[in-house]
Write a protein that holds these residues in place. Structure first.
Motif, short mmCIF file in Angstrom:
data_model
loop_
_atom_site.label_atom_id
_atom_site.label_comp_id
_atom_site.label_asym_id
_atom_site.label_seq_id
_atom_site.Cartn_x
_atom_site.Cartn_y
_atom_site.Cartn_z
N TRP A 27 46.30 29.19 27.16
CA TRP A 27 46.06 30.62 27.40
C TRP A 27 45.84 30.87 28.89
O TRP A 27 45.13 30.11 29.57
CB TRP A 27 44.82 31.09 26.65
CG TRP A 27 44.94 31.15 25.17
CD1 TRP A 27 44.76 30.13 24.29
CD2 TRP A 27 45.22 32.31 24.37
NE1 TRP A 27 44.93 30.57 22.99
CE2 TRP A 27 45.22 31.90 23.02
CE3 TRP A 27 45.49 33.65 24.68
CZ2 TRP A 27 45.46 32.79 21.97
CZ3 TRP A 27 45.74 34.54 23.63
CH2 TRP A 27 45.72 34.11 22.31
N ASP A 28 46.38 31.94 29.42
CA ASP A 28 45.94 32.47 30.70
C ASP A 28 44.65 33.23 30.42
O ASP A 28 44.57 33.98 29.43
CB ASP A 28 46.98 33.41 31.30
CG ASP A 28 48.26 32.68 31.70
OD1 ASP A 28 48.17 31.56 32.21
OD2 ASP A 28 49.34 33.25 31.47
N VAL A 29 43.64 33.05 31.26
CA VAL A 29 42.31 33.59 30.94
C VAL A 29 41.75 34.43 32.07
O VAL A 29 41.73 34.00 33.24
CB VAL A 29 41.32 32.45 30.62
CG1 VAL A 29 39.98 33.05 30.17
CG2 VAL A 29 41.87 31.51 29.56
N GLY A 30 41.27 35.62 31.73
CA GLY A 30 40.48 36.42 32.63
C GLY A 30 39.07 36.47 32.09
O GLY A 30 38.87 36.79 30.92
N PHE A 31 38.10 36.10 32.90
CA PHE A 31 36.72 36.15 32.42
C PHE A 31 35.84 36.87 33.42
O PHE A 31 36.13 36.93 34.61
CB PHE A 31 36.18 34.75 32.12
CG PHE A 31 35.90 33.89 33.33
CD1 PHE A 31 34.64 33.87 33.92
CD2 PHE A 31 36.89 33.06 33.85
CE1 PHE A 31 34.38 33.06 35.02
CE2 PHE A 31 36.63 32.24 34.94
CZ PHE A 31 35.37 32.24 35.54
N CYS A 32 34.76 37.43 32.90
CA CYS A 32 33.84 38.14 33.77
C CYS A 32 32.48 37.43 33.80
O CYS A 32 32.14 36.67 32.89
CB CYS A 32 33.68 39.60 33.36
SG CYS A 32 32.82 39.89 31.81
N TYR A 33 31.77 37.68 34.85
CA TYR A 33 30.42 37.13 35.04
C TYR A 33 29.60 38.20 35.75
O TYR A 33 30.15 39.07 36.44
CB TYR A 33 30.47 35.84 35.86
CG TYR A 33 30.93 36.05 37.28
CD1 TYR A 33 30.03 36.18 38.33
CD2 TYR A 33 32.30 36.17 37.58
CE1 TYR A 33 30.46 36.41 39.62
CE2 TYR A 33 32.74 36.38 38.87
CZ TYR A 33 31.81 36.50 39.89
OH TYR A 33 32.24 36.73 41.18
N ARG A 34 28.28 38.12 35.60
CA ARG A 34 27.45 39.17 36.19
C ARG A 34 26.93 38.81 37.58
O ARG A 34 26.91 39.66 38.47
CB ARG A 34 26.27 39.49 35.28
CG ARG A 34 25.44 40.67 35.77
CD ARG A 34 24.38 41.10 34.76
NE ARG A 34 23.42 40.03 34.50
CZ ARG A 34 22.37 40.17 33.70
NH1 ARG A 34 22.18 41.31 33.06
NH2 ARG A 34 21.54 39.17 33.51
N SER A 35 26.50 37.53 37.80
CA SER A 35 25.82 37.26 39.06
C SER A 35 26.12 35.92 39.70
O SER A 35 26.15 35.81 40.92
CB SER A 35 24.29 37.37 38.85
OG SER A 35 23.86 36.49 37.82
N ASP A 36 26.36 34.86 38.92
CA ASP A 36 26.48 33.51 39.48
C ASP A 36 27.92 33.25 39.94
O ASP A 36 28.72 32.66 39.22
CB ASP A 36 26.04 32.48 38.44
CG ASP A 36 25.81 31.10 39.05
OD1 ASP A 36 26.34 30.85 40.15
OD2 ASP A 36 25.12 30.28 38.43
N GLU A 37 28.22 33.66 41.14
CA GLU A 37 29.58 33.52 41.65
C GLU A 37 29.99 32.06 41.81
O GLU A 37 31.14 31.70 41.54
CB GLU A 37 29.71 34.24 42.99
CG GLU A 37 31.13 34.24 43.56
CD GLU A 37 31.26 35.07 44.81
OE1 GLU A 37 32.40 35.17 45.32
OE2 GLU A 37 30.24 35.62 45.28
N GLN A 38 29.06 31.21 42.22
CA GLN A 38 29.38 29.80 42.42
C GLN A 38 29.78 29.14 41.10
O GLN A 38 30.77 28.40 41.04
CB GLN A 38 28.18 29.07 43.03
CG GLN A 38 28.47 27.62 43.37
CD GLN A 38 27.31 26.96 44.10
OE1 GLN A 38 26.27 27.56 44.32
NE2 GLN A 38 27.50 25.70 44.49
N ALA A 39 29.03 29.43 40.03
CA ALA A 39 29.37 28.87 38.72
C ALA A 39 30.71 29.41 38.23
O ALA A 39 31.52 28.68 37.67
CB ALA A 39 28.27 29.20 37.72
#
Length: 244
Positions: A27-39
């Motif tokens: 799968w090509d994947v788009g994911f979101c995160y709220r704060s931990d840019e490094q992770a």
């Protein structure tokens, strides 16, 4: 089956494991995160090593506009979305008598409203295309309840009702919706538990161990695949026998 998948809360825990598992499946994947840019960057890099396209987008699922922009960006950069995994979640555990308004609203806003915002933004295009799969992450707390988690349990029980109703709405358009209810899983949430508490909790699990995020991700990957083409409106528990 593979295509374009969306995952919320993809920088850690079950969400991160799901991003990696779906990428492994092609799968090509788009994911979101709220704060931990490094992770998030680490997950993006690791998932990309499977030879697929991966995009990490900062977005707060509690914000409807953020979710709408996240979905639009992924469809613009990667293509039409075929699978949605709503995984973002937080806890603010406290007995009801001691719980303040912020503890209640922050958990409901992220866990339940977040699922609503993400699915509302992504499902209608899938309906128009006549195919797609939605997987929401609930919890055994939402099925059986758990002391000091009235806010978390309410949000996760709400996700179950939301998902069952959604399955009835969109089934005629070729879109499936299922919920996964994990039990005690080794994530940063459970890692913070005192050792005595962990030992006591393990006593209620038939398999006598915590599950792994990868084991939950395996079930999510099955549900979004063509192998689960006749599975919708279901709540699948992954808890090592905690309810026995």
């Amino acid at each position: 089956m593979s295509g374009i998948a969306l995952v919320s809360g993809g920088s850690r825990g079950i969400g991160a494991a799901t991003v990696l598992r779906l990428a492994q499946d092609g799968w090509d994947v788009g994911f979101c995160y709220r704060s931990d840019e490094q992770a998030a960057q680490l997950v993006e890099k690791t998932a990309g090593e499977y030879g697929v396209r991966v995009r990490a987008v900062r977005a707060d699922v509690a914000d409807a506009a953020d979710c709408k922009e996240f979905v639009a960006r992924i469809e613009d950069e990667l293509g039409p979305v075929g699978a949605v995994v709503s995984s973002a979640g937080i806890t603010r555990d406290r007995p009801l008598a001691l719980m303040d308004d912020a503890d209640w609203h922050q958990v409901l806003d992220t866990n339940l409203d977040g699922a609503f915002h993400l699915c509302r933004a992504a499902v209608f295009p899938m309906m128009k295309r006549g195919r797609g799969s939605v997987v929401t992450l609930s919890s055994v707390s939402g099925v059986y309840g758990n002391a000091s988690q009235v806010n978390y349990a309410a949000s996760k029980a709400g996700i179950i009702g939301f998902t069952k109703a959604l399955a009835k709405e969109v089934g005629r358009y070729g879109v499936r919706a299922n919920a996964v209810a994990p039990g005690l899983i080794d994530t940063d949430m459970t890692a913070a538990l005192p050792e005595k508490v962990r030992a006591k909790l393990l006593g209620s699990v038939a398999l006598r161990r915590f599950g792994t995020a990868a084991e939950v991700a395996d079930l999510v990957a099955f549900l979004v695949s063509s192998q689960a083409a006749y599975v919708t409106g279901s709540v699948l528990e992954v808890h090592g026998g905690i309810s026995l």
